[in-house]
Design an enzyme around this catalytic site. Sequence first.
Site, PDB file in Angstrom:
ATOM      1  N   GLU A 135       0.836  -1.216   0.000  1.00 12.50           N
ATOM      2  CA  GLU A 135       0.000   0.000   0.000  1.00 12.50           C
ATOM      3  C   GLU A 135       0.865   1.258   0.000  1.00 12.50           C
ATOM      4  O   GLU A 135       0.543   2.227  -0.671  1.00 12.50           O
ATOM      5  CB  GLU A 135      -0.977   0.005   1.178  1.00 12.50           C
ATOM      6  CG  GLU A 135      -2.027  -1.112   1.148  1.00 12.50           C
ATOM      7  CD  GLU A 135      -2.754  -1.277  -0.198  1.00 12.50           C
ATOM      8  OE1 GLU A 135      -2.906  -0.294  -0.949  1.00 12.50           O
ATOM      9  OE2 GLU A 135      -3.155  -2.408  -0.512  1.00 12.50           O
ATOM     10  N   CYS A 169      10.583  -5.877  -6.900  1.00  8.64           N
ATOM     11  CA  CYS A 169      11.415  -6.612  -7.859  1.00  8.64           C
ATOM     12  C   CYS A 169      12.425  -5.632  -8.462  1.00  8.64           C
ATOM     13  O   CYS A 169      12.301  -4.413  -8.291  1.00  8.64           O
ATOM     14  CB  CYS A 169      10.554  -7.242  -8.940  1.00  8.64           C
ATOM     15  SG  CYS A 169       9.859  -6.061 -10.106  1.00  8.64           S
ATOM     16  N   CYS A 172      10.833  -2.834 -10.632  1.00  3.40           N
ATOM     17  CA  CYS A 172      10.157  -1.780  -9.855  1.00  3.40           C
ATOM     18  C   CYS A 172      11.190  -0.907  -9.149  1.00  3.40           C
ATOM     19  O   CYS A 172      11.041   0.306  -9.065  1.00  3.40           O
ATOM     20  CB  CYS A 172       9.213  -2.378  -8.822  1.00  3.40           C
ATOM     21  SG  CYS A 172       7.680  -2.991  -9.535  1.00  3.40           S
TER      22      CYS A 172
HETATM   23 ZN   LIG Z   1      -2.474  -2.941  -4.967  1.00  2.00          ZN
HETATM   24 ZN   LIG Z   2       7.746  -5.345  -9.479  1.00  4.77          ZN
END
Ligand SMILES: [Zn+2]
Ligand SMILES: [Zn+2]
Length: 179
Positions: A135, A169, A172
């Site tokens: 979140e 990851c 990201c």
């Molecule tokens: Zn989400």
């Molecule tokens: Zn990712």
Amino acid sequence: MAELDYRILNNLGSDISREFENIRVTVSRLNNSNLIRLKKNAAFQSSFDKDRNQWYSPKLLDLFFEKFKPNKETKILFILDVDAYSNGMNFVLGEAFHQGGLGAIYLPRIKQEFYGLKPDNELFYKRMIKEAVHELGHIFGFNHCPDLLCVMHFSNSLSDTDFKRKSFCSKCRIKKPIF
Ligand SMILES: [Zn+2]
Ligand SMILES: [Zn+2]
């Protein structure tokens, strides 16, 4: 709203800072007068659906946005030990506010005892950190990620949450939207 052990929250705070470098994490608890004021608030009361015995997450987030005013420097993640649902979802484990700035995670359904199973504090904590980082990821501008192991992968069920890691990851991680 029920109270969580402070030690757990402090651990959560330091685990979160590990995933978001350059961000200062402060863990705080709503003080009693704030809590009493919140409980008297009509919008707060109407966020609870008596028939479903669940809170309507978007309305809670609206209210929190208005009351706690996150800004460019300060983002807020609410950790709530209540069951919640959202538009088109029977339940949510967490949700980020559509305008950004804040989000919430909801704890009952990440507890084994919710399903009549034996409590498992370690598993509970693992799920909590993943939901919290996920979140917060949204709050900081990350979208869902197709990588099943990435913390930004959408959890359709608890088994997705249990499968993924608590970290971003490598793809990201490179994107690093805001921070
Ligand atoms: Zn989400
Ligand atoms: Zn990712």
